[in-house]
Design a protein around this motif. Sequence first.
Motif, PDB file in Angstrom:
ATOM      1  N   HIS A  96      34.716  -7.364  44.876  1.00  0.00           N
ATOM      2  CA  HIS A  96      34.148  -6.107  44.435  1.00  0.00           C
ATOM      3  C   HIS A  96      32.623  -6.280  44.771  1.00  0.00           C
ATOM      4  O   HIS A  96      31.915  -7.271  44.454  1.00  0.00           O
ATOM      5  CB  HIS A  96      34.415  -5.912  42.853  1.00  0.00           C
ATOM      6  CG  HIS A  96      35.597  -5.640  42.454  1.00  0.00           C
ATOM      7  ND1 HIS A  96      36.790  -6.536  42.090  1.00  0.00           N
ATOM      8  CD2 HIS A  96      36.389  -4.551  42.662  1.00  0.00           C
ATOM      9  CE1 HIS A  96      37.753  -5.868  41.795  1.00  0.00           C
ATOM     10  NE2 HIS A  96      37.779  -4.656  42.108  1.00  0.00           N
ATOM     11  N   ALA A  98      29.331  -4.215  42.632  1.00  0.00           N
ATOM     12  CA  ALA A  98      29.137  -3.238  41.609  1.00  0.00           C
ATOM     13  C   ALA A  98      27.674  -3.091  41.256  1.00  0.00           C
ATOM     14  O   ALA A  98      26.775  -4.051  41.599  1.00  0.00           O
ATOM     15  CB  ALA A  98      29.814  -3.770  40.034  1.00  0.00           C
ATOM     16  N   TYR A 107      31.704   0.248  40.066  1.00  0.00           N
ATOM     17  CA  TYR A 107      32.223  -0.483  41.366  1.00  0.00           C
ATOM     18  C   TYR A 107      31.679   0.601  42.378  1.00  0.00           C
ATOM     19  O   TYR A 107      31.982   1.702  42.408  1.00  0.00           O
ATOM     20  CB  TYR A 107      33.605  -0.659  41.312  1.00  0.00           C
ATOM     21  CG  TYR A 107      34.073  -1.674  40.360  1.00  0.00           C
ATOM     22  CD1 TYR A 107      33.924  -3.004  40.554  1.00  0.00           C
ATOM     23  CD2 TYR A 107      35.215  -1.103  39.333  1.00  0.00           C
ATOM     24  CE1 TYR A 107      34.578  -3.680  39.503  1.00  0.00           C
ATOM     25  CE2 TYR A 107      35.585  -2.061  38.232  1.00  0.00           C
ATOM     26  CZ  TYR A 107      35.190  -3.392  38.372  1.00  0.00           C
ATOM     27  OH  TYR A 107      35.696  -4.211  37.416  1.00  0.00           O
ATOM     28  N   LYS A 110      34.969  -2.099  47.392  1.00  0.00           N
ATOM     29  CA  LYS A 110      36.224  -3.140  46.941  1.00  0.00           C
ATOM     30  C   LYS A 110      36.688  -3.385  48.269  1.00  0.00           C
ATOM     31  O   LYS A 110      36.862  -2.462  49.385  1.00  0.00           O
ATOM     32  CB  LYS A 110      36.862  -2.227  46.004  1.00  0.00           C
ATOM     33  CG  LYS A 110      38.391  -3.055  45.746  1.00  0.00           C
ATOM     34  CD  LYS A 110      39.298  -2.485  44.847  1.00  0.00           C
ATOM     35  CE  LYS A 110      40.461  -3.009  44.201  1.00  0.00           C
ATOM     36  NZ  LYS A 110      41.181  -2.474  43.461  1.00  0.00           N
ATOM     37  N   SER A 121      41.318  -1.647  39.498  1.00  0.00           N
ATOM     38  CA  SER A 121      39.748  -1.100  39.751  1.00  0.00           C
ATOM     39  C   SER A 121      39.928  -0.161  40.857  1.00  0.00           C
ATOM     40  O   SER A 121      40.760  -0.167  41.892  1.00  0.00           O
ATOM     41  CB  SER A 121      39.156  -2.274  40.188  1.00  0.00           C
ATOM     42  OG  SER A 121      39.358  -3.171  41.081  1.00  0.00           O
ATOM     43  N   ALA A 127      33.029  -0.288  35.026  1.00  0.00           N
ATOM     44  CA  ALA A 127      33.469  -1.803  34.723  1.00  0.00           C
ATOM     45  C   ALA A 127      33.337  -2.081  33.281  1.00  0.00           C
ATOM     46  O   ALA A 127      32.013  -2.049  33.035  1.00  0.00           O
ATOM     47  CB  ALA A 127      32.979  -2.863  35.845  1.00  0.00           C
TER      48      ALA A 127
END
Length: 261
Positions: A96, A98, A107, A110, A121, A127
Amino acid sequence: MSQSLARALDVLDLVSRGVRTLDALAAEVGVHKSTVLRLLQTLEERGFVRRDSGHRYHVGPAVFGLAATALDAQDVRAAASPALRALAAETGQTVHLATYQDGVVSYVDKVESRQPLRMYSRIGLPAPLNATAVGKVLLAGLDEDERRRVVAATPFERFTDRTLTTPESLLDEVRRSAERGWAEDHEEHETFMNCVGAPVYGPDGRVAAAVSVSVPNVVLPYQDVLALVPALLAATARISAELGGSAPVAAPTSTQERTTA
């Protein structure tokens, strides 16, 4: 889309195109001036428009801030993309990226793992600050006063028995994460998942983003997830260099040290 929201967006678009007065805006939108005035007052309260001394309307600072944040996130995502995909290929796990803005960690990229078991997610989702490695990393990058303010406003939802549920425990864990240069989520958000996260630094020397590697515990045990930290740190160093930043020099800390929740 609701009618009021649509009209507010129309008004904001018109202001950005140079329509300055209440009368002109009402004529363009095709509604009564009182309706447009209510929309303008809301937009002004939120900083999306501003009114000058001649009662003419202009685009407000919130619009520029929103645009700058979006551009920053896009720049980080573009710079990080090759390293994220290389890290996912090297580890075989979910990776990920972020970023932080106004108390929210989101996020922005990914890379899925090769494993059939997937995380909840999704790009664009927030998050939890108290239960994710990226949340702790990005909290560690804040100034002390802002960090305490953000933590004080955190809802501290309990996701598992390991979730940090008090400001003191979260601040302690963030402090430890900052000292060693990486953070963890040891089954704190999902009972079957362990994660490690590390910061990406921008050209100003501040934390610009966080990268994490997430692994189901049926794939790797906790200690083996910690063994992925060197690969994670190598990836974040490459991304930082791509952005023109670099990590501060710190004393090395063993990845085998287990933090307490």
